[in-house]
Design a protein around this motif. Sequence first.
Motif, PDB file in Angstrom:
ATOM      1  N   LEU A 100      -4.817  13.803   2.183  1.00 34.31           N
ATOM      2  CA  LEU A 100      -5.753  12.579   2.794  1.00 34.31           C
ATOM      3  C   LEU A 100      -5.705  12.275   4.770  1.00 34.31           C
ATOM      4  N   PRO A 101      -6.571  12.103   5.615  1.00 35.44           N
ATOM      5  CA  PRO A 101      -6.213  11.749   7.267  1.00 35.44           C
ATOM      6  C   PRO A 101      -5.166  10.932   7.405  1.00 35.44           C
ATOM      7  N   ALA A 102      -4.634  10.260   6.694  1.00 32.22           N
ATOM      8  CA  ALA A 102      -3.786   9.393   7.123  1.00 32.22           C
ATOM      9  C   ALA A 102      -2.237  10.208   6.653  1.00 32.22           C
ATOM     10  N   PHE A 103      -2.029  11.222   6.201  1.00 29.28           N
ATOM     11  CA  PHE A 103      -1.204  11.673   5.640  1.00 29.28           C
ATOM     12  C   PHE A 103      -1.361  13.037   6.800  1.00 29.28           C
ATOM     13  N   GLU A 104      -2.282  13.493   6.988  1.00 32.50           N
ATOM     14  CA  GLU A 104      -2.560  14.696   8.232  1.00 32.50           C
ATOM     15  C   GLU A 104      -1.714  14.165   9.664  1.00 32.50           C
ATOM     16  N   GLY A 105      -2.945  12.888  10.039  1.00 31.32           N
ATOM     17  CA  GLY A 105      -2.000  12.185  11.245  1.00 31.32           C
ATOM     18  C   GLY A 105      -1.042  11.966  11.392  1.00 31.32           C
ATOM     19  N   ALA A 106      -0.205  11.782  10.606  1.00 34.91           N
ATOM     20  CA  ALA A 106       1.090  11.312  10.481  1.00 34.91           C
ATOM     21  C   ALA A 106       2.277  12.428  10.323  1.00 34.91           C
ATOM     22  N   ALA A 107       1.878  13.045   9.535  1.00 36.88           N
ATOM     23  CA  ALA A 107       2.926  15.233   9.678  1.00 36.88           C
ATOM     24  C   ALA A 107       2.858  16.257  10.939  1.00 36.88           C
ATOM     25  N   SER A 108       3.584  15.630  10.719  1.00 34.59           N
ATOM     26  CA  SER A 108       3.810  17.007  11.635  1.00 34.59           C
ATOM     27  C   SER A 108       3.435  18.410  12.327  1.00 34.59           C
ATOM     28  N   GLY A 109       3.223  18.558  10.781  1.00 39.41           N
ATOM     29  CA  GLY A 109       2.704  20.146  11.094  1.00 39.41           C
ATOM     30  C   GLY A 109       1.801  20.045   9.557  1.00 39.41           C
ATOM     31  N   LEU A 110       0.560  21.113   9.087  1.00 44.07           N
ATOM     32  CA  LEU A 110      -0.788  21.220   8.607  1.00 44.07           C
ATOM     33  C   LEU A 110      -0.420  22.115   8.347  1.00 44.07           C
ATOM     34  N   GLY A 111       0.310  23.522   6.908  1.00 42.33           N
ATOM     35  CA  GLY A 111       0.090  24.562   6.553  1.00 42.33           C
ATOM     36  C   GLY A 111      -0.844  24.628   4.881  1.00 42.33           C
TER      37      GLY A 111
ATOM     38  N   ASP B 210       0.630  -1.166   0.110  1.00 46.77           N
ATOM     39  CA  ASP B 210       0.617   0.222   0.204  1.00 46.77           C
ATOM     40  C   ASP B 210       0.994   1.344  -0.056  1.00 46.77           C
ATOM     41  N   TYR B 211       1.119   1.196  -1.419  1.00 49.42           N
ATOM     42  CA  TYR B 211       1.998   2.844  -1.572  1.00 49.42           C
ATOM     43  C   TYR B 211       1.351   4.311  -0.878  1.00 49.42           C
ATOM     44  N   ASP B 212       0.201   4.242  -0.090  1.00 51.42           N
ATOM     45  CA  ASP B 212      -0.341   5.250   0.687  1.00 51.42           C
ATOM     46  C   ASP B 212       0.497   5.048   2.358  1.00 51.42           C
ATOM     47  N   ALA B 213       0.082   3.335   2.813  1.00 49.04           N
ATOM     48  CA  ALA B 213       0.622   3.941   3.946  1.00 49.04           C
ATOM     49  C   ALA B 213       2.085   4.371   4.025  1.00 49.04           C
ATOM     50  N   GLU B 214       3.263   3.504   2.962  1.00 49.47           N
ATOM     51  CA  GLU B 214       4.211   3.965   3.067  1.00 49.47           C
ATOM     52  C   GLU B 214       4.666   5.813   3.259  1.00 49.47           C
ATOM     53  N   PHE B 215       4.033   5.997   2.583  1.00 46.44           N
ATOM     54  CA  PHE B 215       3.671   7.278   2.295  1.00 46.44           C
ATOM     55  C   PHE B 215       3.547   8.025   3.791  1.00 46.44           C
ATOM     56  N   ALA B 216       2.735   7.550   4.341  1.00 45.27           N
ATOM     57  CA  ALA B 216       2.943   8.278   5.985  1.00 45.27           C
ATOM     58  C   ALA B 216       3.556   7.500   6.574  1.00 45.27           C
ATOM     59  N   SER B 217       3.911   6.454   7.296  1.00 47.49           N
ATOM     60  CA  SER B 217       5.109   6.136   7.859  1.00 47.49           C
ATOM     61  C   SER B 217       6.301   7.145   7.224  1.00 47.49           C
ATOM     62  N   ALA B 218       6.835   7.431   5.952  1.00 46.88           N
ATOM     63  CA  ALA B 218       7.861   8.393   5.704  1.00 46.88           C
ATOM     64  C   ALA B 218       7.324   9.460   6.043  1.00 46.88           C
ATOM     65  N   LEU B 219       6.617  10.065   6.541  1.00 51.02           N
ATOM     66  CA  LEU B 219       5.579  11.267   6.590  1.00 51.02           C
ATOM     67  C   LEU B 219       6.111  11.328   8.577  1.00 51.02           C
ATOM     68  N   ALA B 220       5.629  10.044   8.929  1.00 52.25           N
ATOM     69  CA  ALA B 220       5.991  10.516  10.570  1.00 52.25           C
ATOM     70  C   ALA B 220       6.824   9.700  11.335  1.00 52.25           C
ATOM     71  N   LEU B 221       7.706   9.396  10.087  1.00 51.74           N
ATOM     72  CA  LEU B 221       9.145   9.939  10.692  1.00 51.74           C
ATOM     73  C   LEU B 221      10.175  10.679  10.893  1.00 51.74           C
ATOM     74  N   GLY B 222       9.774  12.231  10.562  1.00 49.97           N
ATOM     75  CA  GLY B 222      10.274  13.109  10.016  1.00 49.97           C
ATOM     76  C   GLY B 222       9.337  14.021  10.661  1.00 49.97           C
ATOM     77  N   PRO B 223      10.168  15.154  10.710  1.00 46.43           N
ATOM     78  CA  PRO B 223       9.170  16.670  10.970  1.00 46.43           C
ATOM     79  C   PRO B 223       9.249  16.923   9.410  1.00 46.43           C
ATOM     80  N   THR B 224       7.767  16.928   9.098  1.00 47.38           N
ATOM     81  CA  THR B 224       6.649  17.427   7.208  1.00 47.38           C
ATOM     82  C   THR B 224       5.964  17.624   7.987  1.00 47.38           C
ATOM     83  N   ILE B 225       5.552  18.299   6.879  1.00 49.45           N
ATOM     84  CA  ILE B 225       4.376  18.760   6.867  1.00 49.45           C
ATOM     85  C   ILE B 225       3.723  19.303   5.302  1.00 49.45           C
ATOM     86  N   VAL B 226       2.298  18.650   5.818  1.00 49.59           N
ATOM     87  CA  VAL B 226       2.046  18.369   4.407  1.00 49.59           C
ATOM     88  C   VAL B 226       0.653  20.222   3.953  1.00 49.59           C
ATOM     89  N   GLY B 227       0.848  20.209   2.921  1.00 53.00           N
ATOM     90  CA  GLY B 227      -0.474  21.289   2.942  1.00 53.00           C
ATOM     91  C   GLY B 227      -1.798  20.991   2.631  1.00 53.00           C
TER      92      GLY B 227
END
Length: 706
Positions: free
Chosen positions: A171-182, A115-132
């Motif tokens: 997507l909720p998975a990305f928003e939940g995994a990321a450190s920031g939302l802008g 599941d590529y979306d799950a892979e991306f969400a996991s990567a977001l959760a590992l770092g200081p990431t911000i999604v928009g």
Amino acid sequence: MVRRRSIAIGFGVVLIVLLTALRASDPYPLRVARETAFDFFQQMKPRADPGLPIRIIDIDEKSLASIGQWPWSRNVMARLTQRLTELGAAAVSFDVLFAEPDRTSPSAIALGNADYDAEFASALALGPTIVGLSENRSSPKLPLAPKAGFAISGANPQSNLPRLTGAAVPLPAFEGAASGLGVVSLERGTGGGVVRRLPLLWSTGTQLFPALAVETLRIGLGVTTLVVLGDTEGLGTVAGLRIGDLEVPTGPEGDLWLYYRQLAPSMTIPAADLLGDGYVKLAPQIAGHIVLIGASATGLNDVRIGALGQSVPGVSIHVQAIEQMLAGQFLLRAEWVGGLEILLFALLALAIVVGILLSGPLVGLMLWLGFAAVATGASWIAFANFGLLLDPSFALFGYLLVYTSMVFFQFSVTNADKRRIRNAFAHYVAPALLSQIERRSGRLKLGGEVRELTVMFCDVRNFATISERLDPPRLLRLLNAVFGVLGGQITAQFGTIDKFMGDAIMAFWNAPVDVDHHPLRACQAALGMRTALKKLNDSHSDALGGEPVAIGIGVATGPALVGNIGLETRFDYSCIGETVNIASRIEDTCKIVAYDIVVTMQTRDAVPLLATLAAGSVALKGITAPEPIFILVGDEVMGQSPVFMALREHHGALLAALADGRSSDALAQTCADLAAGIEPGLRAFYAAIAGRAAHFWGRTDRNGSQ
């Protein structure tokens, strides 16, 4: 003059009030002009490079050629995120929307373990990431909560912030995994789609959301709470934003005025380089850096126009904002600046109006150029040295409009005055004198003034007799011809024809403007009228039936009141006074004297070189003392001729005999014989002189003077 100046001042004040109201309303064209001027300042002096640890990971043409067309699979985005985290990025911010599931993910195609979306969400959760997320009014109400904490100091500014009524969200998975939302949305400027201001804060009405640049900076600095500095007057506006130890001044709606610079190519790393095998060597450019991922490739529709006049990727605008906030390089335009600009414009525009009215258009031009230079110079100095934005555009436009309008108004008024003066005098004065009157129109005292004038009255002596023989049309043509030749001589000598009165003409010299040697010019006009009338008589001898037109001319010099005389709604430019009365009366004495041109002593004294002879002193109606009069025989050439000097000597002897009561017939005959070769009209003068002995009693000057 005072009334015209009052009207001009009123016109100028009304114009300034209208322009001030226009500036206060601040319509779209004025905003475009103002912000274009600020763009020009930035182009002249872009922001300096602060050398901050910020990088752009660019989805460019090279990367698309290497990885494949956009959108990339989320496992590619996961690998990109993992490598940036591995290399030690301080913040990884995506100027990319992830609002839909990855259609290339195996889980989207068939059941499987990947599941590529799950892979991306996991990567977001590992770092200081911000999604928009992106503002979109057609989208549903924002379901998310901000990840940043907010504290408000002062009045709550939510009502003045840009509104997030709906948004395209990750997507909720990305928003939940990321450190920031802008919020990635960029505000377009007022002209040409130029992005000049970036909203730092957005509001749903109940919640605040930071812009992507603010959220990226918050994560990069490790800050949990943003402090919104509201105004202290309770207006609900924003004064600034505090991000950790950084304080960012904003506009009243929480926006940052962008101060652009040319971003060095070294700040940009193609995404393909990070996704390749040699990505580890990029560690020095990534470790400890704030990293933003965005697209510059053609066709991805993320290209904007910056204040430097160039098309730039949208991600670079977020970078410009982050650099400004970190380096403290801001452009400032306080709310009160607009009011100060309006006040200064009104005062200086009024100075231009007054300068034009008092000193003319050249001084007004100097004031306009000076004020325009000061406005431009002050605006540039304020920008270059202090980052203050002062608007020179409206000052340049407004001062120019005030100057040109006032000059045009003055020109129109002057032309109206010239037309009025030309209409009033064109038929009564010579063209050369009319030009002087127009040039000196400001000096005309049309209300009335006392001036020394030379006044002339001319009357057609035998008009009644001629009119009996001619029918009215022929009589009118003859009279017009007579007035034409006589009036032409008056205007040729810079005289002003006052009026035509039946078969008479009244004229004067030395008004409405000064005429040098006006007694001489009046006498020359009288002599010219005699000559012109003789030619007219010769050419109309058949129509006149052998009886030529005869005239009598009286000329007097002295003070008179000249100006507009009559009703307020109907008046004539004329003159009145004793000098006028004397000129009229001595014109009547031409009949008694039996000569066609009679002048007063004041006139004779002013023209000593002309050929004149004393004609005694006569009682004039309305004048207490007898008036010494003289006949005008000829010009300076005649006056200095031997034959006239001989006549003058014998004429003096004749006057002495008349004054003593001695026999004068022989002397009168001698004078008549001498005069026959000088001027034919003198024969009648000497024939009548014996019957006028009383006019010469008491005279003793043998040269013919009183």
